[in-house]
Design a protein around this motif. Structure first.
Motif, mmCIF file in Angstrom:
data_model
loop_
_atom_site.group_PDB
_atom_site.id
_atom_site.type_symbol
_atom_site.label_atom_id
_atom_site.label_comp_id
_atom_site.label_asym_id
_atom_site.label_seq_id
_atom_site.Cartn_x
_atom_site.Cartn_y
_atom_site.Cartn_z
ATOM 1 N N PRO B 291 8.596 -4.457 3.695
ATOM 2 C CA PRO B 291 8.103 -3.063 3.258
ATOM 3 C C PRO B 291 7.708 -3.097 2.022
ATOM 4 O O PRO B 291 6.764 -2.232 1.960
ATOM 5 N N VAL B 292 8.234 -3.709 1.262
ATOM 6 C CA VAL B 292 7.667 -3.802 -0.264
ATOM 7 C C VAL B 292 7.453 -5.400 -0.467
ATOM 8 O O VAL B 292 8.262 -5.985 -0.480
ATOM 9 N N LYS B 314 -0.414 -1.352 -10.494
ATOM 10 C CA LYS B 314 0.101 -0.732 -9.202
ATOM 11 C C LYS B 314 -0.862 -0.215 -8.434
ATOM 12 O O LYS B 314 -0.990 -0.501 -7.164
ATOM 13 N N GLN B 315 -1.741 0.547 -8.881
ATOM 14 C CA GLN B 315 -2.892 1.151 -8.343
ATOM 15 C C GLN B 315 -3.800 0.183 -7.541
ATOM 16 O O GLN B 315 -4.370 0.168 -6.466
ATOM 17 N N ARG B 323 1.607 -3.550 -0.413
ATOM 18 C CA ARG B 323 2.682 -2.752 -0.299
ATOM 19 C C ARG B 323 3.605 -2.927 -1.679
ATOM 20 O O ARG B 323 4.059 -3.865 -1.916
ATOM 21 N N VAL B 324 3.399 -1.930 -2.844
ATOM 22 C CA VAL B 324 3.787 -2.232 -3.894
ATOM 23 C C VAL B 324 4.627 -1.193 -4.587
ATOM 24 O O VAL B 324 4.229 0.017 -4.131
ATOM 25 N N VAL B 325 5.714 -1.207 -5.159
ATOM 26 C CA VAL B 325 6.524 -0.429 -5.912
ATOM 27 C C VAL B 325 6.522 -0.409 -7.403
ATOM 28 O O VAL B 325 6.817 -1.687 -7.863
ATOM 29 N N LEU B 326 6.285 0.346 -8.037
ATOM 30 C CA LEU B 326 6.708 0.403 -9.544
ATOM 31 C C LEU B 326 7.984 1.014 -9.608
ATOM 32 O O LEU B 326 8.266 2.081 -9.465
ATOM 33 N N ASP B 327 8.827 0.145 -10.345
ATOM 34 C CA ASP B 327 10.259 0.630 -10.691
ATOM 35 C C ASP B 327 10.433 1.024 -12.049
ATOM 36 O O ASP B 327 10.567 0.529 -13.048
ATOM 37 N N ASP B 328 10.109 2.442 -12.198
ATOM 38 C CA ASP B 328 9.995 3.072 -13.714
ATOM 39 C C ASP B 328 11.428 3.988 -13.873
ATOM 40 O O ASP B 328 11.162 4.801 -14.930
#
Lengths: 476, 476
Positions: B291-292, B314-315, B323-328
């Motif tokens: 999923p990520v 990320k963009q 499929r990318v998540v940025l964990d901020d």
């Protein structure tokens, strides 16, 4: 009667027998068939492809609105249903019940979900702890079951496919705003994907979802002037959060009940687009969801180069993302024209030796039967532009038609005359249930949605001051 | 114990308590939860996203093999089930039965589909007329229900999601060839999509699908050496075409029964990939269905330019289809490392002020923990290449492990020793049911599939001449 009419002759006349026309087209174009159990349907590949296109378009919109897809169980303990008093009253008469499984009688009967507020509410209650978990938004694509007496493929079947979105918020304002926002998503989808105009608004107490504080709906006008409820969005207040203990610890450290909302559309949308756009020759598919967007028909297919050119064209259109069929069967061009017209393919492309020589192809539109010559060079872009134009024209045509068929009435007789002649009737309503029931009894019409502004002064039934202006119509 | 170990400590040890490890990871990573009705599961967004990726990959393969998706009803009249004698014997003990609906007792009880050969067979019988209608190939994505005594999320649940393909051919040879072909599609999928090696082959009479002439299966080796049946393809001969009157007029004008086959995989595949690739730190997701696929973790996030650079990265990765998540979030990098490791994200990207200055990012692989520096310039292509390498390495590792854990046995004691130490055991078999039962009784192992060649001379039980060489294993 010429060969080219053999298909048309198989469909009932759309003006004089619309119900039969509907049965004829959905069966003969192989969208659907009747299932072995009364009230069930089999969605055949040509129909299921529409549903897959609808799903794809909605998934993109749901993602934009921060919904994640999930899957909840089919079977709901009967005790869940009874936790929200209005909910069970509304749905109990329609549920299918599993009493035996694994060779044994079950201790508690289970019902097949008619909708999932209860089971999703139960899980949300387990999952949500603090304000940090909110808002929580999920969507489910699933089958649901509502046992109905009178059924018709896509429009009303005991089992149907749908999506149901379910959200929880910390405040009533946010949940109410989400209810409106998702209704607006439905309206935008109807316009841009299905080329289908709708009326949106709040439902009356009588017509709202069982268990909701308020239901908002969208109504589309079918070819016969009847209304089809095509999607609903419900503000549920704390009704389900109290029933299923959906609580969160707020920023102030206090435990509070969440506010929930839900919204859904179903395979009924397929019925809606058929009955909005169809004509005497059969289906007219909105290009965005059409299983086949263009059909290529070779002319003088045996002439050298024709079939090869058709294949090359199909490949280049397909590679550009279009859904294209090449009909290289043995049937005559005239036979093919009629078949693909009945199936509602938005664009027919004819390609013969003379076209090839001129570097052109002939494009015939399904929506208005206009023909135009298009250069083979850059065909994909031209076809895409044409499909966009077709979609916009279909919307415009349906919108003009709907607008021209909304009439005002100030008396019950006027209302009756209005619906008898295939219109939606805008009328005043005092807000009491007795007057709403009277309209049903007198004109076999129901309140569909309430207008955003109350522009009419007097109740169409009792003549008292109007509290809401309501769209009344006969409905599917 | 340092902060970075707080997650790892929540998961049971994979070597000493694999069942508990499995429960821990599927629940704590929010793949799934237990449903309110015993034996049911709720597939949460992180788990459902895997299923959607599996669907997308299969749909592409099914289309290539000329399958069209359709949807058939959930409820099957009990009388349909009894039309094929072996079929009803196999499935009757597991079905859930609807006896009441719409407030009334039904004239005939309806069962919730445990599989759809019967109802699809009935429709095929209605639709097929001549040899021109063959071959007929359809696939359905649906929920099915089999009431099981012992359940575990994904592996065995009373309701599960699956696909079932159903085809009809004019000849036995074509139907048999299709059975093999779709098994090969499953095997290729397992390798390239799930990075999961499998053994494929024919099942014994005892283990075949109820109603099939022959069942072919694929078996995957889980972390504990047990086998998981991960997909099956059935040659059904004329069993169902005779039961449901699937007849066609052949070219010679004679009416003949068709030959059918079916094949299916389910949400069990999610369990399979978890138990194939997982390690002491949690999930290890195959990149194609993850999923990520990559998580970006800002280092010294408050330093100027870091968060902006992370967002831009990320963009650009998302736009290239990843499929990318940025964990901020506010959590520490160490906390984030552990969380995303447990969730099995294939690639962790760290980006801090020094990386930015150097125009690089640090990539840490989940499969082998290797770290490498990659230029920000052209990052998307590099990440794609790395994900491909991760997938291939995961397959290679799992394949080497499986191959090293296939042992031969010539005696029952040897077979017992083999499965006790977590192996698949290759052994001879005379072909009789008594010897197969004896293996089960003595070693709690079952025949999984038969080897393609009969390489072993004597039956591991009775010592008579071997007819088949069989892979025995303990199984889920």
């Amino acid at each position: 009667m010429g060969k080219e009419n053999q298909f048309v002759s198989q469909i009932a006349d759309i003006e004089s027998d619309f119900p039969q026309w509907y049965s004829d087209v959905v069966l003969k174009t192989k969208l659907v068939d009747y299932g072995p159990v009364k009230g069930t349907m089999v969605i055949r590949p040509y129909g299921y492809a529409i549903w897959e296109n609808i799903q794809r378009e909605f998934n993109a919109r749901f993602r934009e609105n921060e919904y994640e897809n999930a899957y909840f169980p089919l079977l709901i303990p009967m005790s869940f249903m009874t936790k929200e008093a209005e909910h069970v009253e509304g749905f109990a008469p329609e549920v299918a019940v599993v009493t035996h499984a694994g060779g044994e009688k079950l201790a508690e009967p289970l019902c097949i979900r008619p909708t999932s507020e209860t089971i999703i509410g139960k899980m949300y209650g387990n999952w949500i702890e603090s304000w940090r978990d909110l808002p929580l938004r999920m969507n489910q694509w699933a089958n649901v079951m509502r046992w109905e007496k009178t059924t018709r493929p896509f429009l009303r079947t005991s089992e149907f496919l749908w999506q149901e979105g379910h959200s929880v918020f910390a405040s009533a304002e946010e949940a109410e705003a989400e209810t409106q926002k998702m209704l607006a998503v439905y309206e935008e989808f109807s316009k841009n994907v299905l080329a289908m105009p709708v009326l949106t608004g709040k439902k009356t107490e009588k017509e709202k979802f069982a268990g909701a504080v308020a239901t908002y709906g969208m109504e589309a006008m079918m070819h016969d002037g009847k209304s089809l409820q095509s999607g609903t969005s419900h503000y549920l207040g704390q009704n389900f959060s109290k029933a299923f203990d959906i609580k969160f610890t707020d920023k102030d450290g206090v435990q509070k009940y969440g506010y929930t909302m839900s919204f859904g559309v179903s395979t009924r949308l397929i019925g809606a687009l058929i009955m909005t756009h169809g004509d005497s020759r059969g289906l007219v598919m909105p290009p965005v969801v059409a299983p086949v967007q263009a059909v290529i028909i070779p002319i003088a297919a045996k002439k050298e180069g024709v079939l090869d050119a058709c294949r090359a064209l199909k490949q280049s259109l397909t590679e550009s993302g279009l859904r294209v069929v090449l009909d290289d069967s043995e049937n005559s061009p005239g036979w093919k024209f009629n078949e693909w017209e009945m199936k509602g393919v938005p664009l027919r492309i004819e390609l013969g030796p003379r076209d090839l020589e001129a570097g052109k192809m002939l494009c015939a539109r399904r929506d208005n039967f206009e023909k135009s010559e298009i250069l083979l060079d850059g065909a994909a872009e031209s076809v895409k532009a044409l499909l966009k134009e077709i979609s916009e024209n279909m919307y415009r045509k349906a919108k003009e038609r709907m607008d021209s068929r909304i009439v005002n009435a100030e008396t019950l007789d006027g209302l009756l005359e209005g619906v008898n002649t295939g219109n939606f009737v805008r009328a005043g309503w005092c807000g009491c249930r007795a007057c709403e029931d009277k309209v049903k009894e007198f004109a076999q019409a129901t309140s569909r949605v309430m207008d955003k502004t109350n522009s009419v002064k007097k109740c169409v039934v009792c003549g008292k001051e109007s509290v809401h202006t309501v769209f009344f119509a006969r409905a599917y």
